[in-house]
Design an enzyme around this catalytic site. Structure first.
Site: not given
Ligand code: URA
Length: 212
Positions: A103, A107, A203, A206
């Protein structure tokens, strides 16, 4: 499009620990696996079966087994990989394909950077694993990829979903001949200006694998 929010107390408990910023990566990974197994139980409710004969120690009788072709499980790299073990533990006969989606953080558009999938998915039930249904861009792109290869029954399994992502998917698949289902552990409040789910868990990639 069908949406199933699996609001079971065990799922809510594990989600709360998962959301906690103090939860370390090993615990986070373990919880994701457990959560996926619980979500997969819901997601596979309509998995195709066939009638078979079985001889118990008492009598010959009939039972059900999963039909061929085996379901195709597709984790979306990288965070979806953390969901694979929990899924194949429940459905060990499933085949596994991989889809690498990235992603663009500006954008928020998703694009494919890798794939390892059969060209022909006609007649296959597909289960896409992506922990965070945020804008919906990644999942829509991934599901379209599977539809182009002939899949007509696709279930996305997500740990968390945002209303914006669900709405985007509903619009994207409004007129699709494919049957699309989303199974999620919770429907959160909203997306923030960075595309993160609120309250969310940060995330997912992560938290599973560390910041790289
Ligand atoms: N991707 C993620 O890892 N966390 C989010 O909150 C949104 C997209």
């Amino acid at each position: 499009m069908k949406i199933h929010v699996a609001d079971h107390p065990l799922i809510s408990h594990k989600l709360t620990v998962l959301r906690d910023e103090r939860t370390d990566s090993p615990t986070f990974r373990h919880l994701v696996e457990e959560l996926v197994t619980l979500l997969a139980y819901e997601a596979t409710r309509d998995v195709r079966t066939k009638t078979v004969s079985v001889k118990t120690p008492v009598i010959q009788t009939q039972g059900l087994k999963m039909a061929e072709p085996a379901p195709m499980v597709v984790p979306i790299l990288r965070a979806g990989l953390g969901m694979l073990e929990g899924m194949v533990r429940l459905v060990p006969t499933a085949e596994v394909g991989f889809l690498g989606m990235v992603r663009d953080e500006k954008t928020l558009q998703a694009s494919t950077y890798a794939n390892r999938l059969p060209d022909d998915l006609s007649g296959r039930q597909c289960f896409v694993l992506d922990p965070m249904l945020a804008t919906g861009g990644t999942l829509v792109a991934a599901i379209n990829y599977l539809i182009e290869r002939g899949a007509i029954e696709i279930t996305a399994i997500c740990i968390l979903a945002a209303p914006e992502g669900i709405a985007f998917m509903e619009r994207a698949f409004e007129n699709s001949p494919a049957s699309i289902t989303v199974v999620t552990g919770a429907l959160d409040t909203k997306l923030n200006e960075h595309g993160y789910i609120v309250p969310g868990l940060g995330d997912a990639g992560d938290r599973l694998y560390g910041v790289v």
